[in-house]
Design an enzyme around this catalytic site. Structure first.
Site, PDB file in Angstrom:
ATOM      1  N   GLY A   1       5.479   2.879   0.550  1.00  0.00           N
ATOM      2  CA  GLY A   1       6.329   3.623  -0.375  1.00  0.00           C
ATOM      3  C   GLY A   1       5.516   3.918  -1.614  1.00  0.00           C
TER       4      GLY A   1
ATOM      5  CB  SER B   1      -0.906   0.008   1.231  1.00  0.00           C
ATOM      6  OG  SER B   1      -0.172   0.455   2.353  1.00  0.00           O
ATOM      7  CE  LYS B   2       0.497   7.652  -2.420  1.00  0.00           C
ATOM      8  NZ  LYS B   2       1.771   7.347  -3.047  1.00  0.00           N
ATOM      9  NE  ARG B   3      -0.989   2.681   5.890  1.00  0.00           N
ATOM     10  CZ  ARG B   3      -1.557   1.539   6.232  1.00  0.00           C
ATOM     11  NH1 ARG B   3      -1.060   0.832   7.215  1.00  0.00           N
ATOM     12  NH2 ARG B   3      -2.618   1.098   5.600  1.00  0.00           N
TER      13      ARG B   3
END
Ligand code: GLU
Length: 474
Positions: A251, A247-249
């Site tokens: 990277g 996920s975006k978290r």
């Protein structure tokens, strides 16, 4: 003829998982001389992102895996339109066909009713399944809002051979009476995907694992219509190093972000291909062309694929290293512009590329990581200065500059000989000059081979920088 499709929903920009799915489709088509289609699945109108389709097309083109047929192609092809919102009458026709055959029914349940059912029955309780057909027709004709649902048979096993996961079976009791046409006249994904895959003569559906549980619904629809289903291949999830869905978290996840960092399309594609595929050997570096020769779905693994950022960088570096200097130089003007550094003369740039190639993983490294090739250092790395610049360095460096001015030849070997000779005359080891000279011309402690670097920088620049350092550094 193998026909495959990439069928993104334009609800966001292309992300790396999507690019992997597109790539596998593309590779299968190329391997077998087939066709790769792009279909836009925009049936959820509330989630559309206006320029998502353009972003997807741009990124596929950047990656070098543009579709042969479909949305964005010129001409689009014989099975269009390829945008689902432009195909509504087609879905309506097929939904009506199922209604008439008694394989689907109108459902008038309101949002409140549905919420209540979810709470008390864990899902839709099929209350309109056996509703009087004539009565339902009357209510529909009177304009009452409703959806059309498929009639999922009870007590059946629905199974198929997935080309990645092997034999997969579902119990029809787990499949609810899925909505196929919504009250706004739009189909759901299920109806639209099945109708389109059939009408577009798709032979292989390659998509993410998250669609696996939709497949029994799709297989039922194929049966209802009397169509032969395509083969299915469900790709593993892409996960982070702790095994959670990427996920975006973790990277960057959008293709734009990797482009923006200066990855090569070939590096990114190579890395993405290895997220689940291998050729059965340990070969790591693949060009797109080489993968096209050997790609096989049988060699795609069902286990989750770990997105390892270090590996991506490493693979990109190897692609850069394999490119010739001229080809890399061709790509650099935009990176100079982005970094606000004046583009040097071409021949000079090509020489810098040759020297720096080994040390660069990404395109902007040839600019930001090689600044001293384009401008005199404005400061000197403190730690290096402290360690390498001795009280006698200034005088030695001045003397070396003087010798460089008088040197008849300007080749790395001549420069090295001059440096060694001077050190010998002064009763010093070569290191006494090598480190200060590097610091003086580049401002930093590391870089390519010193004498090659001096050769490329040229006499005038080297002398100027060395004198300035000798005066400035204490
Ligand atoms: N529109 C779906 C998506 O966004 C496609 C699923 C499929 O390939 O059937 O991923």
């Amino acid at each position: 003829m193998i026909r495959v499709r990439f069928a993104p929903s334009p609800t966001g920009y292309l992300h790396v998982g999507g690019l992997r799915t597109a790539l596998y489709n593309y590779l299968l088509a190329r391997r077998h001389g087939g066709q790769f289609l792009l279909r836009v699945e925009d049936t959820d109108q509330s989630r559309l992102v206006p320029d998502a389709v353009q972003n997807i097309l741009d990124n596929l083109a950047w990656a070098g895996i543009s579709p042969d047929e479909g949305a964005g192609c010129q001409p689009e092809g014989a099975h269009g339109p390829y945008v689902q919102s432009q195909r509504l009458p087609i879905y309506r026709k097929y939904a009506d066909q199922l209604l008439e055959a008694g394989l689907a029914y109108r459902c008038f349940a309101t949002a409140e009713e549905l919420a209540e059912m979810r709470q008390n029955h864990g899902g839709y309780d099929r209350r309109y399944r056996d509703f009087d057909v004539a009565e339902a027709q009357k209510r529909a004709d009177a304009g009452e809002a409703h959806v059309i649902r498929m009639k999922v048979p009870a007590g059946e096993t629905i199974d198929f051979d997935d080309l990645v996961r092997g034999h997969v079976r579902f119990d029809s009791a787990q499949v609810d009476d899925q909505v196929i046409l919504k009250s706004d006249g739009f189909p759901t994904y299920h109806l639209a995907a099945v109708v389109d895959d059939h009408e577009m003569e798709i032979t292989h559906v390659i998509r993410g694992e998250e669609w696996l549980t939709s497949t029994p619904k799709h297989l039922l629809l194929y049966r209802f219509f009397g169509w032969t289903p395509p083969r299915f291949a469900h790709l593993s999830l892409v996960v982070n190093i702790s095994g959670k869905k990427l996920s975006k978290r973790d990277g960057d996840v959008s293709v734009d972000e990797y482009r923006g960092q200066g990855y090569l399309p070939a590096g990114l594609l190579n890395f993405l291909a290895l997220l689940g595929w291998s050729n059965g050997d340990n070969r790591e570096v693949w060009s797109l062309e080489d993968m096209e020769q050997v790609f096989a779905l049988e060699r795609v693994h069902p286990s989750p694929a770990v997105f390892d950022f270090d590996k991506l960088r490493h693979i990109n570096q190897q692609h850069l290293f394999a490119m010739d200097d001229e080809a890399i130089a061709d790509l650099l003007p935009e990176w100079f512009a982005k970094e606000g550094v004046a583009l040097p003369e071409r021949a000079y740039l090509v020489r810098v590329v040759g020297l720096m190639k080994q040390r660069c993983a990404l395109l902007p490294d040839f600019v930001g990581g090689a600044r001293y090739f384009y401008a005199d250092p404005e400061s000197y790395d403190e730690a290096t200065a402290k360690k390498r610049w001795k009280p006698e360095s200034g005088e030695l460096v001045q003397e070396f500059a003087t010798r460089l001015e008088a040197l008849p030849q300007w080749q790395a070997a001549d420069l090295e000989a001059a440096l060694r000779q001077l050190c010998e005359e002064k009763g010093q080891g070569a290191a006494a000059l090598i480190h200060p000279v590097r610091l003086g011309v580049s401002g930093v402690g590391g870089g390519p081979g010193l004498f090659e670097m001096l050769e490329v920088l040229g006499r005038e620049v080297c002398v100027r920088r060395l004198r300035k350092a000798a005066e400035g550094l204490k």
